[in-house]
Scaffold this active site. Structure first.
Site, PDB file in Angstrom:
ATOM      1  N   GLU A 157       0.840  -1.208   0.000  1.00 39.07           N
ATOM      2  CA  GLU A 157       0.000   0.000   0.000  1.00 39.07           C
ATOM      3  C   GLU A 157       0.871   1.252   0.000  1.00 39.07           C
ATOM      4  O   GLU A 157       0.674   2.150   0.824  1.00 39.07           O
ATOM      5  CB  GLU A 157      -0.928   0.017   1.221  1.00 39.07           C
ATOM      6  CG  GLU A 157      -2.049  -0.978   1.155  1.00 39.07           C
ATOM      7  CD  GLU A 157      -3.130  -0.710   2.203  1.00 39.07           C
ATOM      8  OE1 GLU A 157      -2.829  -0.103   3.236  1.00 39.07           O
ATOM      9  OE2 GLU A 157      -4.275  -1.112   1.975  1.00 39.07           O
ATOM     10  N   GLU A 233      -6.806  -7.390  -0.459  1.00 34.44           N
ATOM     11  CA  GLU A 233      -7.214  -7.461   0.945  1.00 34.44           C
ATOM     12  C   GLU A 233      -8.712  -7.187   1.006  1.00 34.44           C
ATOM     13  O   GLU A 233      -9.136  -6.039   0.919  1.00 34.44           O
ATOM     14  CB  GLU A 233      -6.469  -6.427   1.797  1.00 34.44           C
ATOM     15  CG  GLU A 233      -4.998  -6.736   1.971  1.00 34.44           C
ATOM     16  CD  GLU A 233      -4.284  -5.705   2.834  1.00 34.44           C
ATOM     17  OE1 GLU A 233      -4.937  -5.082   3.699  1.00 34.44           O
ATOM     18  OE2 GLU A 233      -3.073  -5.506   2.615  1.00 34.44           O
TER      19      GLU A 233
HETATM   20  C1  GLA Z   1      -4.063  -2.347   5.166  1.00 28.59           C
HETATM   21  C2  GLA Z   1      -2.708  -3.022   5.218  1.00 28.59           C
HETATM   22  C3  GLA Z   1      -2.741  -4.324   5.992  1.00 28.59           C
HETATM   23  C4  GLA Z   1      -3.524  -4.164   7.261  1.00 28.59           C
HETATM   24  C5  GLA Z   1      -4.924  -3.697   6.925  1.00 28.59           C
HETATM   25  C6  GLA Z   1      -5.824  -3.518   8.131  1.00 28.59           C
HETATM   26  O1  GLA Z   1      -4.800  -2.789   4.149  1.00 28.59           O
HETATM   27  O2  GLA Z   1      -2.194  -3.260   3.930  1.00 28.59           O
HETATM   28  O3  GLA Z   1      -1.420  -4.704   6.260  1.00 28.59           O
HETATM   29  O4  GLA Z   1      -2.882  -3.231   8.070  1.00 28.59           O
HETATM   30  O5  GLA Z   1      -4.854  -2.447   6.324  1.00 28.59           O
HETATM   31  O6  GLA Z   1      -5.897  -4.662   8.868  1.00 28.59           O
END
Ligand code: GLA
Length: 590
Positions: A157, A233
């Protein structure tokens, strides 16, 4: 061969939809990996995804650990034995509610490192060294080499953080030059700024979200035409912070959102399929505002995540709801879910021995360090635990407030040995009146670190306290002693009565079991601290704050017969201390 096609993915020429679930090996004991992986299969998944936390594997510069819960090679073999494909997201940064987002604390102690997550030469030198060690371990697991790893992520991210695309290129070419030849990808939020900041030309872009799949994929296809839709995700639950309400997501709502992803023709990675536990001191922290880094919120020990497979590997209503959705996309009949390990009978372990932290300090703490201003945990060479800072207020003088600046994260304050209060970052940072009637007073601050921020501009914080003031006056001349807490701490204690009668208290008792089994430990009378079983640190508890009020004890930590249970109660000055630890059959996560 695994390939990206305009509509999705293919394996050996046949279309393949990735039905993946996140499971972090570092949050589950190795003895339990095979069961948890089979549970992913039973839910209808064909792939498992894991991060790799750099800070777990390189606890000190050049010192590596790939054993036990850190045995990534063994985990990847286990994923293959379970009949799953694998996706690896190998750091340097992982976020993941993990201390410092996976970046080692010692990066913050290196003056050559001026910035994280960009082309800072000092930072990249450490990343390159780490990749020299990590990547060769991953290479033979790739599907191109007969293994099951289909894809590898670049950073994590990145669009939520920065704009240094050259940094992403450096990481991608670092993976390539060391032998990664499966597709690389990035993952980001679906908004325009996430994707235009975090995607890397020539690499698959994927999106992360928990709902509104249609909008997210529309944004992806607008900004990245040609990339097939994948949700890297799919947030089916969430994590919790100390002092906040537990966050849950209704199974039906989550299942409908999952169906929405799959109906859009997309691939998915359920985050988390099985969350596990933030053992020891590995839980990270967030801030109320990721842009300013203000409003510190420490993450709890459990990483149950309200996931379909719960913290001890059991099925939930969400598991069944997801299975029903995933079943529609399965090749054949799904395997049946298997029961998780046995449970211990409900019981009570009396904590009959006790020892004050101040009376075992010489056995636990590092050498005393003197400095004009309080040195940080990083300056003192520890990642987590406690630092005792001792200073002096000149007198005589009237009562004035004693305040702290840059507290990270919580401090017990003593004046001439007497407890005068507990300070907390972003909440209580002043002891209102500290009189010094005589020639001076001794000030002690016992500072606890609660987990480094893992998301936003607060990343890369140092622990400790920056300044201590009496009224407007900065107090100079400090002595500091660092007590690292983690696995193995109880082995360093010297039990026996001592004179101090104040401060945090270690307590010990023995859990007798006929056979190892899981349990949830409750600490009646306890407020805040840490628990160890046979030397393994289960993590932090904060019963007086919640929402989590029991700690998961996994069966592999126990042996038939006697098992040592050690508790460190930090708030023992407040009066009550836990007199026993209870084994329960249900968790209390709030
Ligand atoms: C983001 C991050 C993950 C995690 C999620 C929340 O998407 O990429 O590593 O921190 O948020 O659980």
């Amino acid at each position: 061969m695994f390939a990206i096609t305009p509509g999705g993915f293919s394996l050996d020429g046949r279309p393949l939809r990735l039905l993946s679930g996140a499971l972090h090996y570092f949050r589950v004991l190795p003895e339990q990996w095979p069961h948890r992986l089979r549970m992913l299969r039973a839910m209808g998944l064909n792939t498992v995804e894991t991060y790799v936390p750099w800070n777990l594997h390189e606890p000190r510069p050049g010192e590596y650990d790939f054993t036990g819960i850190a045995d990534l090679d063994r985990f990847l073999h286990a994923t293959r034995e379970a009949g799953l494909h694998a996706i690896v997201r190998p750091s340097p940064y992982i976020c993941a509610e993990w201390d410092n987002g996976g970046l080692p604390w010692w990066l913050l102690a290196d003056p050559e490192v001026r910035a994280l997550r960009c082309r800072d030469a000092g930072y990249l030198a450490h990343v390159d060294r780490w990749y020299d060690r990590l990547v060769p371990l991953l290479v033979p697991h790739q599907s191109t080499q007969g293994g099951n790893v289909l894809m590898v992520q670049v950073e994590n991210e990145y669009g939520s953080f920065g704009t240094d695309i050259g940094y992403l290129e450096h990481l991608a070419s670092g993976l390539r030059s060391r032998g990664i030849d499966v597709p690389l990808f990035t993952s980001d939020g679906p908004d325009d700024f996430f994707l235009t900041g975090g995607a890397l030309p020539g690499t698959l872009a994927t999106v992360n979200f928990g709902s509104r799949a249609g909008e997210a994929f529309a944004s992806l296809s607008r900004l990245r035409p040609g990339d097939p839709p994948m949700c890297m995700e799919f947030w089916c639950g969430w994590f919790d912070h100390w002092g906040s309400d537990r966050v849950v997501r209704a199974p039906q709502d989550a299942a409908e959102a999952l169906a929405g992803v799959l109906d859009a023709g997309a691939s998915v990675n359920v985050y988390m399929a099985h969350g596990g536990t933030n053992f020891s001191t590995w839980a990270g922290a967030n801030t109320a505002d990721p842009a300013t880094g203000e409003g510190y919120l420490a993450t709890v020990t459990s990483y149950d995540y309200d996931a379909p497979i719960d913290e001890r590997g059991g099925v939930t209503e969400k598991f069944h709801a997801f299975r029903k959705v995933l079943e529609r996309y399965a090749d054949g009949a799904l395997p049946e879910p298997e029961p998780s390990g046995p449970l211990l009978p409900a019981g009570r372990v009396s904590l009959t021995e006790s020892l004050r932290l101040f009376d075992t300090l010489d056995a636990l703490a590092g050498p005393e360090v003197e400095a004009p201003l309080p040195p940080s945990f990083e300056d003192l060479g520890i990642g987590h635990g406690l630092v005792l800072y001792t200073g002096h207020v000149p007198g005589p003088r009237q009562p004035y407030p004693l305040s702290v600046q840059g507290l990270a994260d919580r401090a017990h304050v003593y004046i001439d040995g007497a407890p005068v209060g507990v300070l907390e970052r972003d909440a209580t940072e002043v002891v209102p009146d500290v009189p010094v009637p005589g020639a001076g007073a001794r000030v002690e601050l016992l500072v606890e670190s609660m987990g480094r921020i893992n998301y936003g501009t607060g990343l890369g914080e140092r622990k400790g306290v920056r300044r201590v003031l009496h009224t407007q006056q900065v107090l100079h001349g400090w002595r500091a002693r660092a007590v690292e807490l983690g696995h193995g701490t109880p082995g360093r204690l010297r039990w026996g009565a001592g004179p101090s009668g104040r401060g945090p208290l270690f307590l010990r008792g023995y859990l007798d079991v006929a056979e190892p089994g899981d349990a949830y430990l409750a600490l009646p009378g306890g407020r805040k601290g840490y628990v160890w079983v046979n030397g393994f640190c289960l993590g932090r508890y904060w019963v007086s704050r919640g929402p989590q009020r029991t700690l998961y004890l996994p069966w592999p930590l126990l042996r038939a017969g006697r098992n040592e249970v050690v508790v460190l109660e930090l708030d023992a000055d407040a009066g009550a201390v836990p007199l026993a630890v209870e084994t329960r059959d249900t968790p209390d996560l709030g």
